[in-house]
Enzyme design. Sequence first.
Site, PDB file in Angstrom:
ATOM      1  N   LEU A 164       5.674   1.085   2.621  1.00 21.47           N
ATOM      2  CA  LEU A 164       4.647   1.211   1.470  1.00 21.47           C
ATOM      3  C   LEU A 164       4.672  -0.251   1.135  1.00 21.47           C
ATOM      4  CD1 LEU A 164       5.403   5.170   0.919  1.00 21.47           C
ATOM      5  CD2 LEU A 164       2.792   3.944   1.900  1.00 21.47           C
ATOM      6  N   SER A 165       3.689  -0.461   0.237  1.00 22.33           N
ATOM      7  CA  SER A 165       3.908  -1.828  -0.985  1.00 22.33           C
ATOM      8  C   SER A 165       5.401  -1.644  -1.278  1.00 22.33           C
ATOM      9  CB  SER A 165       2.858  -1.712  -1.366  1.00 22.33           C
ATOM     10  OG  SER A 165       2.813  -1.155  -2.537  1.00 22.33           O
ATOM     11  N   GLU A 166       5.918  -0.645  -1.488  1.00 24.62           N
ATOM     12  CA  GLU A 166       7.391  -0.787  -2.220  1.00 24.62           C
ATOM     13  C   GLU A 166       7.554   0.543  -1.796  1.00 24.62           C
ATOM     14  OE1 GLU A 166       6.199  -4.348  -5.273  1.00 24.62           O
ATOM     15  OE2 GLU A 166       5.598  -2.137  -5.389  1.00 24.62           O
ATOM     16  N   SER A 167       9.314   0.759  -1.700  1.00 20.94           N
ATOM     17  CA  SER A 167      10.578   1.725  -2.424  1.00 20.94           C
ATOM     18  C   SER A 167      11.136   1.488  -2.941  1.00 20.94           C
ATOM     19  CB  SER A 167      10.568   1.822   0.250  1.00 20.94           C
ATOM     20  OG  SER A 167       9.747   2.366   0.441  1.00 20.94           O
TER      21      SER A 167
ATOM     22  N   HIS B 163       4.616  -0.483 -10.662  1.00 23.89           N
ATOM     23  CA  HIS B 163       4.558   0.568  -9.680  1.00 23.89           C
ATOM     24  C   HIS B 163       5.027   2.175  -9.633  1.00 23.89           C
ATOM     25  CE1 HIS B 163       4.143   0.522  -5.657  1.00 23.89           C
ATOM     26  NE2 HIS B 163       3.639   1.636  -5.585  1.00 23.89           N
TER      27      HIS B 163
END
Length: 303
Positions: free
Chosen positions: A45-48, A77
Amino acid sequence: MKNRRYLVYDVFTDRALAGNPLAIVLDCEGLDTKAMQAVAREFNLSESVFVLPPEDSRHRARLRIFTPDYEMPFAGHPTVGSAVALAELEENGGSDAIFVLEENIGPVRCAVRRGQGATFAEFDLAKLPEQLELSADPEAIGAALGLGPHEIGFENHRVSFFSAGVPYVAIPVANLAAAGRARLDNAAWSELAPRKSEWAFASPYIYCRETVDHASAFHARMIVPGSPSYEDPATGSAAAAFAGAVMQFDRPGDGTSRYWIEQGLEMGRPSRIRLELEVEGGRLTAGRIGGQAVKVAEGTLFA
């Protein structure tokens, strides 16, 4: 190998399968940086986010935030999504909460409000936006997005460069049609905004005054340069940097000003980000980013 709980939240939305997805890994004791990076690459994902015990016992948790390729000092986010998740994990998850999350940028104060719908969270900007030097010609920036000179800028808004922890080039465009046509030429962009470090690259943040939702003040897109580049459906750190452009060009009056920013519509992931500015004597003294988040998945990570 240890079993670790994880959650997936959609952030900056009040419904599942919209907004920006976020993986939140709990029980992270024993995971080193290399392992966290590998897990983030697995989620892709874009960030974890990896939730750790706080270094200061007065704080709620320490967060480490990773993209599939590198660690971030701060991101919007993940902060909102983690605040909502941690509040909902409490035994009294039905009540409001205020706590501090530790991120690489520093302590971040969060407030969570529960209602009948999706939970809302907001955080204070740990760093107010600062303007950075941008030598690139606005026409060249437009060309790197496939747009003509007449499509760059509106009213008194011009291309600007700000960072509130992560740098973004804020690019005003004439209308929704221009925003929708923007396509990033990575080679051209790398000449205009080269990567400064493994994370501090300048991504284009495209915005216009025309919106799809009449309750929104701005329509935005954020495209991450790379091979390949990708679009982000909701970018809180970009909204934080964008506060600098709002202050420079719109000059809000003293007091509190609130703006809803819509993002992600072009990619079928509609998102809503609330930007709140506190102005005193014509200067920005504080800012907040907020939005809703909903849990869409949970499970066990065997790593």
